[in-house]
Design a protein around this motif. Structure first.
Motif, PDB file in Angstrom:
ATOM      1  N   ARG A 181       1.025  -1.241   0.174  1.00 10.42           N
ATOM      2  CA  ARG A 181      -0.033  -0.300   0.322  1.00 10.42           C
ATOM      3  C   ARG A 181       1.165   1.295  -0.122  1.00 10.42           C
ATOM      4  NH1 ARG A 181      -2.228   1.530   4.349  1.00 10.42           N
ATOM      5  NH2 ARG A 181      -3.163   3.052   3.562  1.00 10.42           N
ATOM      6  N   ASP A 187      -4.236   1.709  -2.603  1.00  9.09           N
ATOM      7  CA  ASP A 187      -5.298   1.296  -0.970  1.00  9.09           C
ATOM      8  C   ASP A 187      -6.300  -0.407  -2.335  1.00  9.09           C
ATOM      9  OD1 ASP A 187      -5.853   1.819   1.574  1.00  9.09           O
ATOM     10  OD2 ASP A 187      -6.865   3.849  -0.115  1.00  9.09           O
ATOM     11  N   TYR A 188      -6.460  -1.537  -1.898  1.00 13.18           N
ATOM     12  CA  TYR A 188      -6.937  -2.656  -3.062  1.00 13.18           C
ATOM     13  C   TYR A 188      -8.544  -3.009  -2.880  1.00 13.18           C
ATOM     14  CZ  TYR A 188      -2.678  -3.808  -0.194  1.00 13.18           C
ATOM     15  OH  TYR A 188      -1.321  -3.713  -0.439  1.00 13.18           O
ATOM     16  N   ALA A 191      -9.510  -8.831  -2.990  1.00 12.63           N
ATOM     17  CA  ALA A 191      -8.869 -10.171  -2.461  1.00 12.63           C
ATOM     18  C   ALA A 191      -8.862 -11.908  -2.337  1.00 12.63           C
ATOM     19  CB  ALA A 191      -8.127 -10.047  -0.671  1.00 12.63           C
ATOM     20  N   LEU A 214      -4.704  -9.752  -5.638  1.00 14.18           N
ATOM     21  CA  LEU A 214      -5.242  -8.745  -4.916  1.00 14.18           C
ATOM     22  C   LEU A 214      -5.169  -7.222  -6.593  1.00 14.18           C
ATOM     23  CD1 LEU A 214      -2.522  -7.728  -1.561  1.00 14.18           C
ATOM     24  CD2 LEU A 214      -5.252  -8.279  -1.204  1.00 14.18           C
ATOM     25  N   GLU A 215      -6.146  -7.079  -6.147  1.00 17.56           N
ATOM     26  CA  GLU A 215      -6.395  -5.389  -7.020  1.00 17.56           C
ATOM     27  C   GLU A 215      -6.127  -4.304  -5.878  1.00 17.56           C
ATOM     28  OE1 GLU A 215      -9.150  -3.946 -10.391  1.00 17.56           O
ATOM     29  OE2 GLU A 215     -10.130  -5.509  -9.371  1.00 17.56           O
ATOM     30  N   THR A 216      -6.323  -3.359  -6.789  1.00 13.15           N
ATOM     31  CA  THR A 216      -5.460  -1.599  -6.177  1.00 13.15           C
ATOM     32  C   THR A 216      -6.973  -1.263  -6.884  1.00 13.15           C
ATOM     33  OG1 THR A 216      -4.397  -1.207  -7.458  1.00 13.15           O
ATOM     34  CG2 THR A 216      -3.317  -1.653  -5.475  1.00 13.15           C
ATOM     35  N   THR A 309      -8.333  -5.441   5.521  1.00 11.94           N
ATOM     36  CA  THR A 309      -7.473  -6.644   4.071  1.00 11.94           C
ATOM     37  C   THR A 309      -7.605  -7.780   4.580  1.00 11.94           C
ATOM     38  OG1 THR A 309      -6.414  -4.209   2.995  1.00 11.94           O
ATOM     39  CG2 THR A 309      -5.756  -6.192   2.546  1.00 11.94           C
TER      40      THR A 309
END
Length: 335
Positions: A181, A187-188, A191, A214-216, A309
């Motif tokens: 991060r 930010d995510y 997940a 993870l994708e932001t 998260t």
């Protein structure tokens, strides 16, 4: 000014921080100790902090007029109560991760600090202070263009049978959750966890290795391999792929040898040695801020986001689904 510090929790990390403050760093002194095991506190007092006063209860240590700032190094379940007590007393507090064991508890800390009106909490995400990660961030910010992907790995030589599948998130991946991060300033939003073929070195109650996806918010895709029985050592890897180049986290400094017809170098097996310098730098940062009556470094908000998260990643472990991650608006207090 010498900052008078009280340490709650005198196990491995509390003992090491006491040594660091009294023998390595300047500007602070450990003047008080507390642990659920009086014998453990007395051992640290005898070896590292002979002038420190022992307190039966962490709350009493926090309330002491002789203590200017607090280190919380006790078990995770106790963190919320001690951090809230330090905020109520208006004392800077360094809390080892996790900030709290649930996202709801971490949010209560965020709200208490915001109500107090100034920052008092620093969370022990030491990787932000690692020289290698700081070098990597400079390159990511300035030299490789917009980040597109991150490939990372967190490998341990082995873990005991008490280490269970969710601990790969709460105890291991938690560091990547925070440092990535920070590295990406992002930010995510989701997940997912997938499980490759299981290692024969993993015990029955542990799925190992795991891959966390993870994708932001900005669309960066991250994959983190968590492999806690890799056998060969302690190995942290991170590669950021940008539009105009890529950058790798530097390897720890080591001597390359030519020996017995082989080119070889040592690999660390102890996480404390891998990040020993970052522990020094993060506590020096805390001491400098505490002397001003405030806190620096990773915030209570960072600890709260890490908790949210982590919970999403564990849900993804258990469900096999892509789990959305949503955050409330960040309080202006943390801008």
């Amino acid at each position: 000014m010498t900052v008078r510090i009280g340490v709650i929790g005198t196990g491995m990390i509390g003992r090491d921080h006491t040594r660091r403050i009294n023998q390595v760093l300047s500007g602070a002194e450990v003047v008080a100790l507390s642990d659920y095991s009086p014998d453990a506190a007395r051992a640290v007092q005898a070896d590292l902090a002979p002038g420190a006063k022992l307190h039966d209860r962490g709350e009493d240590l926090i309330a002491s007029a002789d203590v200017d700032a607090v280190l919380v190094c006790s078990t995770g379940a106790t963190h919320e109560a001690y951090v809230l007590a330090a905020i109520a007393a208006g004392k800077p507090v360094f809390c080892e991760k996790p900030l709290a064991t649930t996202a709801e508890a971490a949010l209560r800390i965020v709200e208490a600090e915001a109500a107090h009106g100034r920052r008092l909490v620093q969370v022990g995400f030491m990787r932000r202070y690692d020289a290698g990660y700081r070098m990597l961030k400079q390159v990511v910010d300035r030299q490789i263009g917009t980040p597109l992907m991150v490939h990372a790995a967190h490998r341990n030589q082995s873990v005991p049978e008490s280490y269970l599948t969710p601990m790969a998130i709460h105890d291991t991946l938690i560091h990547e959750i925070d440092v990535l991060r920070w590295l990406l300033d992002d930010d995510y939003v989701s997940a997912q966890v997938v499980f490759p073929r299981k290692s024969r070195h993993a015990h029955a109650r542990l799925a190992d290795p795991q891959i966390v996806l993870l994708e932001t918010k900005k669309g960066v895709r991250i994959d983190v391999e968590v492999f806690v029985n890799c056998q060969y050592g302690y190995d942290i890897q991170c590669q950021v792929v940008g539009e105009e180049g890529l950058a790798n986290l530097p390897e720890p400094m080591t001597i390359a040898m030519r020996r017995e017809a082989r080119l070889q170098s040592d690999i660390l097996v102890d996480w404390k040695q891998r990040f020993i310098d970052s522990y020094d730098v993060e506590l020096a940062d805390f001491i400098q801020a505490a002397a001003r009556g405030t806190a620096a470094g990773p915030t209570a908000w960072d600890g709260y986001v890490a908790a949210i998260t982590s919970d999403a990643c564990v849900e993804a472990q258990e469900s096999g689904r892509i789990v959305p991650i949503s955050l409330p608006a960040r309080p202006a207090h943390y801008d």
